[in-house]
Design a protein around this motif. Structure first.
Motif: not given
Lengths: 329, 60
Positions: A130-131, A134, A304-306, A309, A319, B45, B50, B53-54, B56-57
């Motif tokens: 998912r990230c 993005a 809100h995957p961030r 993560l 990661p 990262l 991180l 990335a959010e 962009f999400a």
């Protein structure tokens, strides 16, 4: 928040420990058919934990974590949904994953959130996909791979999956391929490094395809040795180890950003059972904070995957990004 | 009888040695070809990535 944890194995015991240490969790009840293991685990958790031999689920549990061996999680998840609890499952069995995703309608009608496959792979791999996605405007392909196993149940599932049928998503259709075929050399973060990976009966495509509409190809592979592949159709020749060594996941996402074709490769390196427990415990807290809508989905489909993560990174499961020319053919 | 036995043993020995030499050659070749060098490296990262990335999400 009151949490019930089913399974006190390599992953379940760690999930219980992490949740018992959280300020947001009032109490943790641990369920396992083995009373000796149960006492041993609960005694290490402190006053927040209690022992519960088997189902039924406590009616006042706000969240249920199912960390029993793959293939035994569906019934517990069904019961937990009936109690309108948030459910986090860790199964990596494709058939069971499909059945858990089929609970979506029932979960929506009862306003229950069900997180399917909240482990290392699937789980962290879905979150990384998912990230990585993005960073792209359009996702064409997702390829995930895993090296290493956690506890004995994980090792048995690894063994079974190499002799099962792999499920790939290819040009809008499911394609079934024999496990142990399709060798690819995949580079994982150090110290795992390069490993030969093969198709296997893995549930990742089932979880990733619904989360990425329009994706053309999704594949999942497992690192295996020649001996693993040769002995896969046989019963396990010796009992599995209590816990495997360090493992890794790798996620390669291909797509477009503007007019440019782009490949994003993310990975992580950790002991699989420990990483799976970190992901499952963080998923419980994330869902409790409203980060998961009612329904059944994998971690690739959460809001809100961030936040999740970042929570994992703060717990040491950070990661990595592969920088260079991707070798996944 | 004795000479025949010696010849048989000699042939078996030659066959075993030849087999070992071939196996060693194949193993050497496989080892040389098995793992090409990794053309890149892994970098952890950072927190700011991180966050990116959010962003962009949420855009998607």
């Amino acid at each position: 928040m009151k949490v019930a944890v089913f399974g006190a194995g390599a992953t379940g015991a760690r999930v219980a420990r992490k949740l018992a240490a959280s300020d947001e969790v009032e109490s943790v009840s641990v369920h396992d058919p083995d009373p000796q293991r149960l006492e041993w685990v609960v005694s290490s958790l402190g006053p927040a934990a209690s022992v519960a031999q088997s189902p039924p689920i406590e009616s006042d549990a706000d969240a249920v974590v199912v960390a029993t061996p793959s293939g035994t999680q569906l019934g517990i998840a069904r019961q937990a949904i009936a109690e309108e609890a948030t459910v986090v499952t860790t199964s990596d069995d494709p058939g069971e994953t499909r059945a858990l995703l089929d609970l979506d309608h029932r979960a929506r009608s009862l306003r229950a959130a069900v997180v399917v496959g909240a482990g290392y792979m699937p789980g962290l791999s879905c979150l990384l996909a998912r990230c990585a996605a993005a960073e792209l405007d359009q996702v064409d392909e997702i390829h995930v791979a895993k090296a290493g196993t956690g506890g004995p149940a994980c090792a048995r599932q690894h063994h079974r999956s190499l002799s099962g049928m792999a499920l790939d998503w290819r040009d809008g259709e499911w394609a079934r391929r024999p496990g142990g075929s399709g060798r690819e050399l995949c580079w994982f973060p150090d110290p795992v490094s390069g490993r030969d990976c093969y198709r296997a009966a893995l549930p990742d495509a089932l979880l990733l395809v619904p989360a990425f509409p329009g994706v053309n190809r999704v594949t999942a592979r497992l690192a295996a040795t020649r001996r693993d592949r040769f002995t896969a159709p046989l019963p396990m020749l010796r009992p599995p180890h209590p816990e495997g060594g360090i493992g890794a996941v790798r996620v390669e996402v291909r797509g477009r950003r503007g007019a440019e074709r782009k490949v994003v490769v993310l990975g992580a390196c950790a002991r699989p059972a420990s990483a799976a427990a970190t992901v499952a415990a963080a998923a419980v807290l994330h869902a409790a904070a409203g980060g998961v809508e009612p329904g059944a989905r994998g971690l690739a489909g959460i809001e809100h995957p961030r936040t999740l993560l970042a929570s994992l990174a703060a717990q040491g499961l950070r990661p990595s990004r592969f920088e260079g020319f991707a070798t996944f053919a | 009888m004795g000479a025949g036995l010696v010849a048989l043993i000699r042939r078996a020995l030659v066959a075993v040695l030849t087999g070992m030499a071939v196996a060693a050659a194949i193993r050497l070749r496989v080892r040389r070809r098995a793992v090409p060098p990794q053309s890149g490296g892994w970098r952890e990262l950072g927190d700011d990535e991180l966050t990116g990335a959010e962003a962009f999400a949420e855009r998607g």
